[in-house]
Design a protein around this motif. Structure first.
Motif: not given
Length: 421
Positions: A203-204, A207, A210-211, A229, A246-247, A250, A253-254
């Protein structure tokens, strides 16, 4: 039924709904501009057109059946979509996977460019259709190990990052050319068949990947980014890196669209209950509407209780401008064009039923604590002549009412689909 019979039935239905304060003419005008995005992968069993013998492999997904007539080329798929769209009332969209590339040159997925989809753009422009898009993180040698954006192999991970970046540029090109934003949705299958020791590290990596993909800002007039997801997939039963939690984190936050696939949750979970909760924190949502039977089995939509509940939540919550509706099933056991028509017409029927509710009156009953009247009204609505309203809608949209559209499918099957080898 004849046109006159349909119009006569509608006039009686119109009076019944008017008695409840519902203007059926206004409802149909509203329904006609709610787009449903038809998923291209129903027409080719999610195989794509990268090579003549392309097959669906990997990603924990599977198309069941071998009904004759699968689209073998992008041109055949466009022909099939034309037939389907001619039998579905309203103005709609088409949703492509990256594997539906239509180019005379062989090009790798990380090098895809808008020019490789120019025929799709020309086709959509001629028909005044919007296009949506999805990177394809499956059916590729670099996805065979079950890991793409979470891979520990930096080269593989970079390849898929570049693919995601390329797909966003293609989505932007769709939006610019067609005058309507393209929803570009990211879904990856990455996970483990058996119980992992380290759930955090994939997952790290996800992230970070995706970023990187989303680093370049694209004007939302042209492209809207979504993340999707999944609970599990075939061969990935124990762990999925891109889970709902997770999504959701995400996307919030994004500031992205959160995609709900109705087949990507536990069988007892319903998306209708999640919409208003999530829309408190994200601006827009993408729906991939499927029908799971015991698992993410992607059956063709039927007018089920949950489909109606989903439409009701969209309408009652006044979310029509914030929810993008796309279909997402792939059934190779029946006529693939008919599957599009059945699914889209049922989605439209569910929206019609929701729009025909006297929502303001129902909300007043609820606020007043008059739950008896609320329940009574909801039950009585079920037997009102909404079918007559639907038939009239089809008539005004110049598509066959009732089951008569199937005759056209049968002719198309005989004259076109069965002649494909």
């Amino acid at each position: 039924m004849t046109s006159q019979q349909i119009e006569t039935s509608y006039s009686f239905a119109k009076e019944r709904y008017a008695a409840l304060g519902v203007d059926t003419d206004a409802v149909l005008k509203n329904l006609a501009v709610i787009p449903i995005s038809l998923h291209a992968w129903q027409g080719d069993d999610v195989c794509g057109f990268e090579s003549p013998d392309a097959q669906l492999t990997g990603g924990g997904i599977q198309a069941i059946g071998n009904y004759p007539g699968k689209a073998r080329t992008a041109a055949e798929m466009r022909m099939d979509l034309d037939k389907a769209l001619s039998l579905i009332p309203g103005s709609h969209r088409v949703n492509l996977q990256a594997i539906h590339v239509d180019s005379d040159e062989k090009v790798e997925r990380n090098n895809f460019q808008p020019k490789h989809f120019s025929r799709w753009i020309d086709w959509a422009k001629e028909r005044k259709l919007g296009l949506d898009f999805n990177p394809s993180y499956f059916s590729h040698p670099k996805a065979d190990a079950g890991f793409t954006l979470t891979s520990t192999d930096e080269g593989i991970r970079q390849f898929w990052i570049e693919h995601g970046i390329a797909c966003r540029k293609i989505g932007e090109a769709f939006g610019k050319a067609l005058g309507t934003p393209c929803v570009t949705n990211i879904w990856i299958p990455d996970g483990y068949k058996d119980i992992p020791v380290d759930r955090k590290a994939p997952r790290e990596r996800l992230v970070n990947a995706l970023d990187t993909i989303l680093a370049e800002k694209i004007d939302p007039r042209y492209n809207l980014d979504a993340v999707e997801s999944k609970l599990f997939g075939l061969g990935l039963e124990s762990y999925t890196a891109g889970s709902h939690e997770f999504y959701m984190g995400y996307a919030v936050s994004r500031n992205l669209l959160l995609c709900f696939d109705t087949g990507h949750f536990h069988p007892t979970e319903v998306i209708s209950d999640k919409l208003s909760a999530v829309l408190m924190f994200v601006d827009q949502v993408l729906l991939h509407v499927s029908r799971g039977v015991r698992w993410d089995s992607d059956h063709v939509l039927i007018l089920s209780d949950e489909l109606q509940a989903l439409a009701q939540e969209i309408v009652r919550g006044e979310f029509l401008k914030r929810v993008h509706i796309s279909l997402d099933f792939f059934d190779a056991s029946i006529n693939r064009v008919a599957a599009w028509v059945i699914g889209a017409r049922n989605m439209s029927k569910a929206l019609l039923l929701a729009l025909l509710e006297p929502t303001a009156q129902l909300r007043k009953f609820e606020l007043d604590g008059d739950y008896t009247s609320r329940l009574t009204m909801l039950e009585e609505l079920k037997t009102l002549p909404w079918g007559a309203v639907w038939d009239y809608y089809c008539l005004t949209q110049n598509v066959p009412a009732g089951h008569l559209w199937l005759d056209e499918i049968k002719h198309y099957e005989r004259d076109v689909l069965f002649k494909r080898t």
